[in-house]
Enzyme design. Structure first.
Site, PDB file in Angstrom:
ATOM      1  N   ASN A 108       0.828  -1.206   0.000  1.00  0.00           N
ATOM      2  CA  ASN A 108       0.000   0.000   0.000  1.00  0.00           C
ATOM      3  C   ASN A 108       0.873   1.273   0.000  1.00  0.00           C
ATOM      4  OD1 ASN A 108      -2.335   1.851   0.473  1.00  0.00           O
ATOM      5  ND2 ASN A 108      -3.368  -0.128   0.515  1.00  0.00           N
ATOM      6  N   ARG A 109       0.289   2.382   0.434  1.00  0.00           N
ATOM      7  CA  ARG A 109       0.914   3.674   0.153  1.00  0.00           C
ATOM      8  C   ARG A 109       1.720   4.237   1.319  1.00  0.00           C
ATOM      9  NH1 ARG A 109      -3.528   2.741  -2.440  1.00  0.00           N
ATOM     10  NH2 ARG A 109      -3.578   3.173  -4.680  1.00  0.00           N
ATOM     11  N   HIS A 134       3.233  -0.055  -2.957  1.00  0.00           N
ATOM     12  CA  HIS A 134       3.584  -1.472  -3.118  1.00  0.00           C
ATOM     13  C   HIS A 134       5.076  -1.738  -3.382  1.00  0.00           C
ATOM     14  CE1 HIS A 134      -0.517  -2.466  -2.683  1.00  0.00           C
ATOM     15  NE2 HIS A 134      -0.919  -2.425  -3.928  1.00  0.00           N
ATOM     16  N   HIS A 208      -1.271 -10.164  -3.281  1.00  0.00           N
ATOM     17  CA  HIS A 208      -2.170  -9.325  -4.075  1.00  0.00           C
ATOM     18  C   HIS A 208      -2.947 -10.134  -5.124  1.00  0.00           C
ATOM     19  CE1 HIS A 208      -3.665  -5.660  -5.897  1.00  0.00           C
ATOM     20  NE2 HIS A 208      -2.956  -4.919  -5.077  1.00  0.00           N
ATOM     21  N   TYR A 210      -6.051 -11.481  -7.187  1.00  0.00           N
ATOM     22  CA  TYR A 210      -7.374 -10.993  -7.589  1.00  0.00           C
ATOM     23  C   TYR A 210      -8.259 -12.227  -7.713  1.00  0.00           C
ATOM     24  CZ  TYR A 210      -5.635  -6.366  -9.072  1.00  0.00           C
ATOM     25  OH  TYR A 210      -5.101  -5.108  -9.121  1.00  0.00           O
ATOM     26  N   ASP A 275     -11.765   0.396  -2.139  1.00  0.00           N
ATOM     27  CA  ASP A 275     -10.300   0.375  -2.120  1.00  0.00           C
ATOM     28  C   ASP A 275      -9.930   0.918  -0.745  1.00  0.00           C
ATOM     29  OD1 ASP A 275      -7.656   0.260  -2.703  1.00  0.00           O
ATOM     30  OD2 ASP A 275      -7.704   1.614  -4.432  1.00  0.00           O
ATOM     31  N   GLN A 312      -6.892  -4.718   3.175  1.00  0.00           N
ATOM     32  CA  GLN A 312      -7.267  -3.812   2.092  1.00  0.00           C
ATOM     33  C   GLN A 312      -8.248  -4.560   1.196  1.00  0.00           C
ATOM     34  OE1 GLN A 312      -6.042  -0.666   1.865  1.00  0.00           O
ATOM     35  NE2 GLN A 312      -6.865  -0.039  -0.118  1.00  0.00           N
ATOM     36  N   GLU A 340      -6.244  -7.993   0.723  1.00  0.00           N
ATOM     37  CA  GLU A 340      -4.823  -7.939   1.076  1.00  0.00           C
ATOM     38  C   GLU A 340      -4.704  -7.799   2.594  1.00  0.00           C
ATOM     39  OE1 GLU A 340      -3.396  -4.575  -1.455  1.00  0.00           O
ATOM     40  OE2 GLU A 340      -5.262  -5.030  -2.487  1.00  0.00           O
TER      41      GLU A 340
HETATM   42  C1  GLA Z   1      -4.078  -1.899  -4.050  1.00  0.00           C
HETATM   43  C2  GLA Z   1      -4.380  -0.466  -3.908  1.00  0.00           C
HETATM   44  C3  GLA Z   1      -5.210  -0.020  -5.069  1.00  0.00           C
HETATM   45  C4  GLA Z   1      -4.494  -0.324  -6.371  1.00  0.00           C
HETATM   46  C5  GLA Z   1      -4.160  -1.779  -6.433  1.00  0.00           C
HETATM   47  C6  GLA Z   1      -3.365  -2.074  -7.671  1.00  0.00           C
HETATM   48  O1  GLA Z   1      -5.171  -2.666  -3.810  1.00  0.00           O
HETATM   49  O2  GLA Z   1      -5.014  -0.136  -2.711  1.00  0.00           O
HETATM   50  O3  GLA Z   1      -5.437   1.356  -4.982  1.00  0.00           O
HETATM   51  O4  GLA Z   1      -3.313   0.424  -6.440  1.00  0.00           O
HETATM   52  O5  GLA Z   1      -3.465  -2.169  -5.298  1.00  0.00           O
HETATM   53  O6  GLA Z   1      -3.940  -1.560  -8.823  1.00  0.00           O
END
Ligand code: GLA
Length: 375
Positions: A108-109, A134, A208, A210, A275, A312, A340
């Site tokens: 994350n950020r 990430h 991560h 999907y 998100d 997340q 996540e």
């Molecule tokens: C995470 C982030 C999203 C996005 C995805 C990848 O889940 O929280 O905002 O960046 O990764 O696209």
């Protein structure tokens, strides 16, 4: 003639590629190693195919410690691949939104790509608006991991390890990290992480993947229960404000089973969708229940248990139809969801969030279990 030839060819190819295949004995798992491709600098990338005693299959590659395929049974016992991704190394090396990837050093950020630790300032690559996302430009999803197959009485596994040198992607400390994917005979995919460092650093690993339990279409009809009474609201660059807000009475509330799409239209972010980081009721460190997702058409269900304090939940809002994945599928908005399990975003700037600081002598450990069933 043509048929004989093609059978001959197929058996030649598979025997050349199979390294440690076990006889596919009924009722016993197996691990198969094969060549997946080569990086541009000529390094071999391997594919490990784990099959458990019930026939469930997980495929993992040494590039990015990525899970490329995950085949689980539906309510009729029919296997289907329930994760998004590609069928070739080239696409995994290109631009993509972290399909099936191991994320590190920090998931994350991190606001503005800057942080201070023990009085020293560190600068990271800014790769997502004004922030670092990430792990930076070449995160753990883009490095080559060493792999070691592991078999036990009731599971098959592959242990990936990587030494991230001091200063890699701007992070301090030589970091030894392992991620082990264990496929048990109870249809669980267990992901165990360990790490240690020789200098104080920050670390927040996650997976991560999907998921799409129907194996096709969008995920809006999947029903989710998420054991979290609170979440961390964010600014418009997706950095938490620091508040732990209650989900009650908002579209964020999944404490009772709800279709993922039932209130998604009420969200106001752009591109619209979930998100958000949830604060799991189970708390930090102890392994506990995080969520259950059920897909009514196939009957597939996934439960998630984790040692992590946060999760997340991301509904593939940035998928825009520009990527073509496995089986020729075009990935459109909401075609997969990510869960996540990790620490909260931008934790290093929020003293009220559980800490992601790792010091020399400490051992980082995380376990996250994805448990699959169908009814
Ligand atoms: C995470 C982030 C999203 C996005 C995805 C990848 O889940 O929280 O905002 O960046 O990764 O696209």
């Amino acid at each position: 003639m043509r048929k004989t030839l093609s059978i001959f060819f197929v058996s030649m190819v598979s025997s050349a590629l199979v390294f440690s295949a076990q006889a596919a004995e009924k009722g016993k798992g197996s691990i198969k190693k094969s060549e997946y491709g080569k990086t541009p600098d000529g390094k071999a990338v391997d594919l490990y195919t784990l099959t458990n005693a019930k026939g469930m299959v997980a495929k993992l590659i040494t590039y990015g410690a990525i899970c490329t395929e995950l085949h689980t049974p539906d309510r009729n016992g029919k296997l289907g691949d329930i994760v998004l991704g590609f069928d070739n190394l080239q696409q995994f090396q290109g631009e993509h939104p972290y399909f099936g990837s191991t994320i590190g050093r920090v998931a994350n950020r991190i606001a503005k790509g800057k942080f201070t630790l023990e009085g020293k300032n560190y600068t990271l690559a800014v790769n997502n608006g004004p922030n670092s996302l990430h792990g930076g430009l070449k995160g753990f999803n883009r490095v080559l991991w060493k792999a070691e197959p592991r078999e036990a009485k009731d599971s098959v596994a592959v242990k990936f390890s990587y030494l991230s040198p001091n200063g890699e992607e701007g992070y301090p400390g030589n970091l030894t990290v392992t991620v082990t994917y264990i496929l048990t005979d109870k249809n669980e995919l267990k992901i165990e992480y360990t790490a240690s460092t020789d200098r104080t650093t920050i670390l927040n690993l996650t997976h991560h993947g999907y998921f799409n339990l129907a194996g096709e279409g969008d995920i809006l009809g999947h029903q989710m229960t998420l054991a979290a009474d609170r979440f961390t609201p964010v600014d418009d660059t997706l950095i938490p404000t620091g508040e732990l807000a209650k989900v009650k009475g908002t579209p964020m509330d999944f404490t009772k089973p709800m279709a993922i799409g039932s209130r998604i239209g009420q969200l106001t972010n752009d591109p619209r969708g979930y998100d958000h980081n949830y604060v799991l009721n189970k708390g930090d460190k102890k392994l506990g229940f995080a969520l259950r997702v059920y897909e009514p058409k196939s009957g597939r269900q996934m439960e998630l248990y984790t040692t992590e304090p946060g999760l997340q939940f991301y509904t593939g809002n940035f998928l825009d139809g520009s990527l073509k994945g496995k089986y020729g599928v075009i990935y459109k908005k909401h075609f997969g969801f990510c869960v996540e399990a990790d620490h909260f975003p931008d934790s290093i700037h929020h003293p009220n969030f559980p800490s992601i600081v790792l010091k020399p002598g400490e051992k980082y450990q995380q376990t996250t279990i994805h448990k699959f069933s169908a009814h």
